[in-house]
Scaffold this motif. Structure first.
Motif, PDB file in Angstrom:
ATOM      1  N   SER A  70       0.810  -1.330   0.023  1.00 17.71           N
ATOM      2  CA  SER A  70       0.109  -0.090  -0.060  1.00 17.71           C
ATOM      3  C   SER A  70       0.707   1.484   0.142  1.00 17.71           C
ATOM      4  CB  SER A  70      -1.032   0.024   1.057  1.00 17.71           C
ATOM      5  OG  SER A  70      -1.971  -1.076   1.251  1.00 17.71           O
ATOM      6  N   MET A  71       2.129   1.145  -0.527  1.00 17.05           N
ATOM      7  CA  MET A  71       2.733   2.530  -0.567  1.00 17.05           C
ATOM      8  C   MET A  71       2.142   3.243  -1.893  1.00 17.05           C
ATOM      9  SD  MET A  71       6.788   3.361  -1.333  1.00 17.05           S
ATOM     10  CE  MET A  71       7.515   3.085   0.111  1.00 17.05           C
ATOM     11  N   PRO A  72       1.956   4.402  -1.466  1.00 16.33           N
ATOM     12  CA  PRO A  72       1.289   5.437  -2.528  1.00 16.33           C
ATOM     13  C   PRO A  72       2.102   5.892  -3.671  1.00 16.33           C
ATOM     14  CG  PRO A  72       1.117   6.367  -0.167  1.00 16.33           C
ATOM     15  CD  PRO A  72       1.829   5.346  -0.107  1.00 16.33           C
ATOM     16  N   ILE A  73       1.752   5.899  -4.864  1.00 16.15           N
ATOM     17  CA  ILE A  73       2.463   6.100  -6.034  1.00 16.15           C
ATOM     18  C   ILE A  73       3.386   7.325  -5.716  1.00 16.15           C
ATOM     19  CG2 ILE A  73       2.227   6.747  -8.385  1.00 16.15           C
ATOM     20  CD1 ILE A  73       1.656   3.843  -7.983  1.00 16.15           C
ATOM     21  N   ALA A  74       2.859   8.478  -5.150  1.00 17.66           N
ATOM     22  CA  ALA A  74       3.842   9.411  -4.899  1.00 17.66           C
ATOM     23  C   ALA A  74       5.071   9.133  -4.066  1.00 17.66           C
ATOM     24  CB  ALA A  74       2.924  10.584  -4.128  1.00 17.66           C
ATOM     25  N   LYS A  75       5.022   8.283  -3.092  1.00 19.66           N
ATOM     26  CA  LYS A  75       5.769   7.839  -2.396  1.00 19.66           C
ATOM     27  C   LYS A  75       7.073   6.950  -3.098  1.00 19.66           C
ATOM     28  CE  LYS A  75       5.851   9.950   1.864  1.00 19.66           C
ATOM     29  NZ  LYS A  75       6.747  10.611   2.061  1.00 19.66           N
ATOM     30  N   MET A  76       6.170   6.248  -3.929  1.00 23.58           N
ATOM     31  CA  MET A  76       7.125   5.236  -4.571  1.00 23.58           C
ATOM     32  C   MET A  76       7.942   6.019  -5.554  1.00 23.58           C
ATOM     33  SD  MET A  76       4.265   2.325  -5.665  1.00 23.58           S
ATOM     34  CE  MET A  76       5.430   1.383  -6.936  1.00 23.58           C
ATOM     35  N   ARG A  77       7.409   7.307  -6.289  1.00 25.63           N
ATOM     36  CA  ARG A  77       8.042   8.117  -6.925  1.00 25.63           C
ATOM     37  C   ARG A  77       9.208   8.858  -6.151  1.00 25.63           C
ATOM     38  NH1 ARG A  77       4.110  11.197  -8.282  1.00 25.63           N
ATOM     39  NH2 ARG A  77       3.456   9.808  -9.973  1.00 25.63           N
ATOM     40  N   GLU A  78       8.898   9.222  -4.953  1.00 28.25           N
ATOM     41  CA  GLU A  78       9.673   9.669  -4.228  1.00 28.25           C
ATOM     42  C   GLU A  78      11.087   8.975  -4.065  1.00 28.25           C
ATOM     43  OE1 GLU A  78      10.263  11.421   0.285  1.00 28.25           O
ATOM     44  OE2 GLU A  78       8.261  11.383  -0.448  1.00 28.25           O
ATOM     45  N   TYR A  79      10.844   7.666  -3.679  1.00 26.55           N
ATOM     46  CA  TYR A  79      11.768   6.523  -3.501  1.00 26.55           C
ATOM     47  C   TYR A  79      12.725   6.573  -4.882  1.00 26.55           C
ATOM     48  CZ  TYR A  79      14.143   2.472  -2.840  1.00 26.55           C
ATOM     49  OH  TYR A  79      15.400   1.309  -2.622  1.00 26.55           O
TER      50      TYR A  79
END
Length: 131
Positions: A70-79
Motif C-alpha cells: 500500500s505504498m502510494p504512487i507519490a511515495k514510490m516516485r519519491e523513492y
C-alpha cells in the motif's frame, strides 16, 4: 516466441514477457513507466517496442512489493527519485523505507485483529450449523 527464447536471443524481454513474469498487466507496466517509476528509461527496439533488461524486471518486482504493501504512487516516485541520486540519498531512502515499514506493521496488526474477529464469527456460525 517464448519468454526463455526471447531472453536468450536478445538478452531482454518484451512488455508481454515482463507481464507474464511479474503477473502485472501491460497496462500497469506502461503506467509505471509513464509515472516515472522505472529506475532507468526502458530501452526500445528499432520497432519502438519496449525491451526490458533483467535489472528492469527486478526493479518492477521491487515496485510491486512496495505497491502490495500500500505504498502510494507519490511515495514510490519519491523513492525512485532518491534512488536515482545514488549513494548520497541512502539515508533518505532508509528513512522513507523505515517509515513505510512502520505503516506496514500497523496494517498487519489491523489485519490480524480483523482476521481474529472473522474467525470468531466463523466459529459461532460453525457451532450453530453443527448443533
Amino acid at each position: 516466441m517464448t519468454e526463455s527464447s526471447e531472453t536468450a536471443l536478445t538478452g531482454t524481454l518484451s512488455i508481454s514477457g515482463v507481464a507474464a513474469r511479474t503477473g502485472l498487466s501491460t497496462h500497469t507496466l506502461r503506467y509505471y513507466e509513464r509515472e516515472g517509476l522505472m529506475f532507468a528509461p526502458v530501452d526500445r527496439a528499432s520497432s519502438t517496442h519496449r525491451r526490458y533488461t533483467e535489472a528492469d524486471v527486478n526493479w518492477v518486482i521491487f515496485l510491486t512489493k512496495l505497491r502490495l504493501t500500500s505504498m502510494p504512487i507519490a511515495k514510490m516516485r519519491e523513492y525512485v527519485e532518491l534512488a536515482r541520486r545514488g549513494d548520497d540519498s541512502v539515508a533518505d531512502r532508509l528513512e522513507l523505507l523505515l517509515i513505510h515499514r512502520m505503516n506496514v506493521v500497523r496494517q498487519l496488526e489491523e489485519m490480524t485483529a480483523s482476521l481474529a474477529a472473522i474467525d470468531y464469527k466463523i466459529g459461532l456460525y460453525q457451532e450453530k450449523v453443527t448443533a
